[in-house]
Motif scaffolding. Structure first.
Motif, PDB file in Angstrom:
ATOM      1  N   UNK A  88      52.114  19.387  28.989  1.00  0.00           N
ATOM      2  CA  UNK A  88      50.785  19.997  29.013  1.00  0.00           C
ATOM      3  C   UNK A  88      50.150  19.943  30.404  1.00  0.00           C
ATOM      4  N   UNK A  89      49.479  21.003  30.752  1.00  0.00           N
ATOM      5  CA  UNK A  89      48.716  21.090  32.002  1.00  0.00           C
ATOM      6  C   UNK A  89      47.231  21.171  31.644  1.00  0.00           C
ATOM      7  N   UNK A  90      46.382  21.102  32.652  1.00  0.00           N
ATOM      8  CA  UNK A  90      44.937  21.172  32.396  1.00  0.00           C
ATOM      9  C   UNK A  90      44.583  22.464  31.658  1.00  0.00           C
ATOM     10  N   UNK A  91      45.180  23.537  32.062  1.00  0.00           N
ATOM     11  CA  UNK A  91      44.881  24.825  31.441  1.00  0.00           C
ATOM     12  C   UNK A  91      45.148  24.810  29.933  1.00  0.00           C
ATOM     13  N   UNK A  92      46.195  24.090  29.540  1.00  0.00           N
ATOM     14  CA  UNK A  92      46.601  24.050  28.129  1.00  0.00           C
ATOM     15  C   UNK A  92      45.483  23.525  27.244  1.00  0.00           C
ATOM     16  N   UNK A  93      44.691  22.624  27.779  1.00  0.00           N
ATOM     17  CA  UNK A  93      43.618  22.023  26.985  1.00  0.00           C
ATOM     18  C   UNK A  93      42.362  22.879  26.974  1.00  0.00           C
ATOM     19  N   UNK A  94      42.330  23.886  27.815  1.00  0.00           N
ATOM     20  CA  UNK A  94      41.121  24.703  27.938  1.00  0.00           C
ATOM     21  C   UNK A  94      41.258  26.061  27.258  1.00  0.00           C
ATOM     22  N   UNK A  95      42.415  26.679  27.402  1.00  0.00           N
ATOM     23  CA  UNK A  95      42.570  28.046  26.899  1.00  0.00           C
ATOM     24  C   UNK A  95      43.708  28.122  25.889  1.00  0.00           C
ATOM     25  N   UNK A  96      43.508  28.893  24.834  1.00  0.00           N
ATOM     26  CA  UNK A  96      44.540  29.071  23.828  1.00  0.00           C
ATOM     27  C   UNK A  96      45.620  30.018  24.338  1.00  0.00           C
ATOM     28  N   UNK A  97      46.869  29.561  24.371  1.00  0.00           N
ATOM     29  CA  UNK A  97      47.925  30.476  24.819  1.00  0.00           C
ATOM     30  C   UNK A  97      48.180  31.565  23.775  1.00  0.00           C
ATOM     31  N   UNK A  98      48.215  32.839  24.187  1.00  0.00           N
ATOM     32  CA  UNK A  98      48.462  33.915  23.221  1.00  0.00           C
ATOM     33  C   UNK A  98      49.948  33.977  22.849  1.00  0.00           C
ATOM     34  N   UNK A  99      50.231  34.606  21.710  1.00  0.00           N
ATOM     35  CA  UNK A  99      51.620  34.805  21.287  1.00  0.00           C
ATOM     36  C   UNK A  99      52.161  36.018  22.051  1.00  0.00           C
TER      37      UNK A  99
END
Ligand SMILES: Nc1ncnc2c1ncn2[C@@H]1O[C@H](COP(=O)(O)OP(=O)(O)OP(=O)(O)O)[C@@H](O)[C@H]1O
Ligand SMILES: Nc1ncnc2c1ncn2[C@@H]1O[C@H](COP(=O)(O)OP(=O)(O)OP(=O)(O)O)[C@@H](O)[C@H]1O
Ligand code: SF4
Ligand SMILES: [Mg+2]
Ligand SMILES: [Mg+2]
Lengths: 339, 340
Positions: free
Chosen positions: B291-302
Motif C-alpha cells: 500500500x502507498x499513501x494514495x491507496x488510503x485516500x482514493x478508491x482504485x477503479x476496476x
C-alpha cells in the motif's frame, strides 16, 4: 500404553423404509452406516478421518460422543465406558467432549442470538455468570471473529464461514478434552483457515486435546493430523501415518482418493481415476469387500470374502485381499500411470 | 453478448448498528456456456451477490444501485413475480446450506419429482426416469429417493440439491459452495457433470467457492471479491497465474498444495474491514504489503486491460514485480511499511 479412545466392533445400522415386496417377504432393510470399527487413539493424538461422502464419518463421530447408540460394539473415552453412561456421569462426559457439527447452518438454533448460543454451554456447565463475557471474548478471538456486535445477531444474519467459526467457538468455550470436528473449516477461505488450523495445533499442544478431525481435504488433514484413518461404506479400510497414507496409499480406494485431489493450478492432468464406474450403496451388504464393484484390481476372493483389517509390518493397517500381512507393504499392482 | 451482466451492484443489509454494505461493487459477466468462479474471503459478500441474482433476498436487504441484465433485460426494478418466473426455468440456485434446498418433511425423490412434474410439465413416467438419471448423475443410488433429507449424510444432501438445480436444464446455474461437503472423488464427479452439461447443452454456471483448486479445475473465468467489491476478474489462467491484485496474490499463495509438501501456511495477516464503516480508499490497504499513501485516500477503479483481465489496484502495472515479492511468506507477516 492405555488408549484414550478405545473402540471395538462398533457398528450402527439405521432402518430404512421398506418396499412392498420387502414387507411381504418380511424383510427389514437397513443402512449399515458403520460396521465393525476397531481402533485406539492415544491421549493428545489428533487423527484425520477421511472417506467418501456417506461412508459413515459423521455417524462414527456421533457414536463416540454418545449422540446415537450403537447397534453393537463398545466404545470407551478416557475412563468412561459409553454403554450405560447416564445421569451425573453423562453430564460430566458432555462437558469433557464436544462435537463440531458439519453444517453450521443446522448447528445453531435459528431463533437464538449468537451470544446466547455461546453462553449456553457455560450455563449448563455451571460456570459463574461473571466469567461468561471474558470467556466468550477469548474464544471469539481464538476463532478470529472480531466485533462483539455479532453477538446480537441471529444465525441467518451471518455468512457461512462466520457461522462455522461460531460453531467451533461454541465447542471450544468449555475447553474440552476430546473433540470430534466434522469438516470444521470447509467454508473458510485459506487466510482464515490457516489461523484456525494453527489454533487446533496449539490446543493439541497446550491442552493435550485429543481430536478426530473429519475432512475430505487431504492437505488440511496433513496439516493437523499425524495419523489418518480412511473409511469406505462404513468400514475402516486404511489406517496409518498421514504422510505415508498420502505418499504411498495402499488400499485401492485410498489410491483413487489421492489421485482425485485437485491441485490449485490451471494446467493439471485430468487422468481418469483408477475406479470402475458404480454407485456405492450402504444398503447392500455383500459377503465380500464393500469396494468390490468399483475396485479396478479386484480378484475372485474379493467378492467371496470380506478382507479383514490387517496390521502390516511397520504398523499400518489396511483391509484388502491384495495386501497380505506377511509380505512387505509394497503396492503389488500398478493401478494407473498417475500413481 | 453475455447471458448475465451485473454492473456496479450495491446491496445493503439493515442492522442494529446501521447499514451494512455487503456488496458495493458487484460487477461481473457470465457468457453463454461459461463456467465462472466467484471467490473471496469469508464474509466478503459472495452469497449476498449470488443470491441477489435470483431476486430472492433476505427481508432486511435492499438493492441500492446497479443493474442485473439477464438475456438483455435489466431485472432490477422489474416486478418480483417476473423475476421469480425465471427461477427454475432459466436460472436455478443451489444454496450454501443444502438443507435450505430440501424440504425436511418430504422424501427426497418426491421433491425432485414435484419439480419435474409441476414446473417442468413432465408426465409421471418421464419424471420418474429423469429422477433416477439425476440421482445417478451426482453419484446417489436412485433407490434412496424414498428417504427423508435427515436420513442423508451432509454430502448426500448437497448432491441432492445439485441434482434438483439441474433438473430442468436451466440456462444459468448459480451454485453457492456446492462441493464443500464432498470428498474429492464425488467432487470431481459433480464438477465433471457441470462441465459436461456446459459442453453438451451450453449451460452457464456461476460457482461460488473459496477453493482455488476447484476454480483451477473447472472454471473458464474467475471473479475475485474483497470486502464487498469485485477487485479482479479474468480468465482462470490469467488470474491464477498472473494475478494483478495483491489480495489475489496472497490468496493463491496461502493455499496448501498436496504436491508441495511441508511448510506452514502463510495467511494474509489481519481481517476484513467492518462493512458498516468501510474505509476510504482501497479496502485492502490495511492488509496490503504494497500500500502507498494514495491507496488510503482514493478508491482504485476496476480497470479492464485489453485482454479482458480486470483489476482494481493502483499498482496493477507493477503486478509482475509485486507477484514475485508476494511469493515470499515474509512479505505477508510484515504489516504494510510504505504507509507514508
Ligand atoms: N438418522 C439416519 N437415518 C437413516 N440413515 C442415516 C441416518 N444418519 C445417517 N444415515 C445413513 O448412514 C450413512 C452414513 O452417514 P454419515 O452421515 O455418517 O456419512 P458421512 O461419512 O458423514 O458423509 P458426508 O461426508 O456426506 O457427511 C449414509 O448412508 C446415511 O444416509
Ligand atoms: N441477513 C443479514 N443481515 C445482516 N448482515 C448480513 C446478513 N446476511 C449476511 N450478512 C453480512 O453480510 C456480509 C456478507 O455476507 P455473505 O453471506 O454474502 O458472505 P460470503 O462471502 O458468502 O461469506 P462465506 O464465504 O463465509 O459464506 C457478512 O459480513 C455477513 O455477516
Ligand atoms: S490499491 Fe494499494 S492498497 Fe490496494 S491493493 Fe493496490 S497496492 Fe494494495
Ligand atoms: Mg458427514
Ligand atoms: Mg456464503
Amino acid at each position: 500404553m492405555d488408549a484414550y479412545v478405545h473402540v471395538r466392533g462398533l457398528s450402527k445400522a439405521f432402518p430404512v423404509r421398506r418396499g412392498v415386496g420387502q414387507v411381504l417377504r418380511g424383510e427389514h432393510p437397513v443402512v449399515h452406516a458403520v460396521r465393525d470399527l476397531d481402533f485406539d487413539i492415544a491421549q493428545g493424538e489428533t487423527v484425520g478421518l477421511l472417506g467418501e461422502s456417506g461412508c459413515g464419518k459423521t455417524t462414527t463421530g456421533r457414536l463416540l460422543l454418545k449422540l446415537v447408540e450403537p447397534t453393537s460394539g463398545t466404545a470407551r473415552i478416557g475412563t468412561r465406558e459409553l454403554a450405560g453412561l447416564k445421569g451425573a456421569a453423562l453430564r460430566d462426559f458432555r462437558r469433557d467432549v464436544q462435537f463440531v457439527f458439519q453444517n453450521p447452518f443446522d448447528a445453531l438454533n435459528p431463533r437464538i442470538q449468537i451470544g446466547r448460543s455461546l453462553a449456553e454451554p457455560l450455563i449448563n456447565a455451571g460456570v459463574p455468570k461473571a466469567e461468561h463475557a471474558d470467556r466468550i471474548r477469548l474464544v471469539l478471538e481464538r476463532v478470529r471473529i472480531k466485533g462483539v456486535e455479532l453477538l446480537e445477531r441471529f444465525p441467518h444474519e451471518m455468512s457461512g464461514g462466520q457461522l462455522q467459526r461460531i460453531v467451533l467457538a461454541r465447542a471450544l468455550v468449555l475447553e474440552p478434552r476430546f473433540i470430534v470436528a466434522d469438516e470444521p473449516v470447509s467454508m473458510l477461505d485459506v487466510s482464515v483457515r490457516a489461523g484456525i488450523l494453527n489454533l487446533m495445533r496449539d490446543l493439541q499442544d497446550s491442552l493435550g486435546l485429543t481430536a478426530i478431525y473429519i475432512s475430505h481435504d487431504l492437505a488440511l488433514v496433513r496439516y493437523v493430523a499425524r495419523r489418518t484413518m480412511v473409511m469406505y461404506l462404513g468400514s475402516l479400510v486404511e489406517d496409518g501415518p498421514t504422510e505415508d497414507v498420502i505418499s504411498r496409499p495402499l488400499h485401492p480406494y485410498t489410491r483413487a482418493l489421492i489421485a482425485a485431489v485437485p491441485l490449485p493450478r490451471v494446467s493439471q492432468t485430468r487422468d481418469p481415476l483408477p475406479l470402475r464406474p458404480g454407485t456405492p450403496d450402504a444398503r447392500k451388504v455383500g459377503a465380500g469387500c464393500a469396494f468390490v464393484n468399483r475396485c479396478p484390481v479386484a480378484i475372485a476372493a474379493c467378492t467371496a470374502e470380506r478382507p479383514p483389517l490387517v496390521t502390516l509390518p511397520g504398523g499400518r493397517r489396511v483391509a484388502c485381499h491384495l495386501m497380505p500381512a506377511a509380505t512387505q507393504p509394497r503396492p503389488p499392482v500398478t493401478l494407473s500411470p498417475a500413481l | 453478448m453475455s447471458l448475465l451482466s451485473v454492473r456496479d451492484l450495491a446491496i445493503d443489509y439493515a442492522t442494529k448498528g446501521g447499514s451494512l454494505h455487503a456488496v458495493s461493487r458487484g460487477t461481473l459477466e457470465v457468457g453463454a456456456g461459461e463456467v465462472v468462479g466467484l471467490v473471496g474471503e469469508s464474509g466478503c459478500g459472495k452469497t449476498t451477490l449470488a443470491r441477489a441474482l435470483t431476486g430472492v433476498v433476505p427481508r432486511n436487504a435492499t438493492f441500492e444501485a446497479g443493474e442485473i441484465v439477464f438475456e438483455g433485460r435489466n431485472l432490477l426494478g422489474r416486478p418480483v413475480s417476473e423475476w421469480r418466473d425465471l427461477l427454475w426455468r432459466k436460472i436455478s440456485f443451489v444454496p450454501q446450506s443444502s438443507m435450505n434446498a430440501l424440504d425436511p418433511v418430504y422424501r427426497v425423490g418426491a421433491q425432485m419429482d414435484e419439480v419435474l412434474r409441476l414446473r417442468g410439465g413432465m408426465g409421471r413416467a418421464q419424471a420418474r426416469e429423469r429422477t433416477d438419471e439425476l440421482f445417478r448423475m451426482v453419484g446417489l443410488d436412485p433407490r434412496r429417493g424414498t428417504e427423508y433429507p435427515h436420513q442423508f449424510s451432509g454430502g448426500m444432501r448437497q448432491r441432492a440439491a445439485i441434482a434438483m438445480a439441474l433438473a430442468l436444464q436451466p440456462a444459468l446455474v448459480i451454485a453457492d459452495e456446492p462441493v464443500t461437503a464432498l470428498d474429492v472423488i464425488v467432487q470431481r464427479q459433480v464438477l465433471d457433470t457441470l462441465r459436461d452439461l456446459q459442453a453438451r447443452l451450453g449451460v452457464s454456471v456461476l460457482l461460488v467457492t473459496h477453493d482455488i483448486s476447484v476454480v483451477a479445475y473447472v472454471c473458464d473465468r474467475v471473479v475475485v471479491m474483497y470486502a464487498g467489491e469485485v477487485v479482479e476478474s479474468g480468465t482462470a489462467r490469467d488470474v491464477l497465474e498472473t494475478p494483478r491484485h495483491p489480495y489475489t496474490m496472497g490468496l493463491t499463495n496461502a493455499f496448501p498444495d498436496l504436491e508441495r509438501a511441508g511448510g506452514t501456511l502463510a495467511p494474509i495477516a489481519g481481517g476484513p474491514p467492518d462493512l458498516r464503516h468501510p474505509p476510504r480508499g482501497c479496502r485492502f490497504a490495511e492488509r496490503c504489503p504494497f500500500a502507498l499513501a494514495r491507496c488510503r485516500a482514493e478508491t482504485p477503479p476496476l480497470v479492464v486491460a485489453p485482454n479482458g483481465h480486470a483489476s482494481a489496484c493502483w499498482r496493477s502495472d507493477e503486478a509482475p514485480a509485486l507477484s514475485e515479492l508476494a511469493k515470499d511468506p515474509s512479505t505477508w507477516t510484515l504489516t504494510s511499511t510504505s504507509a507514508a
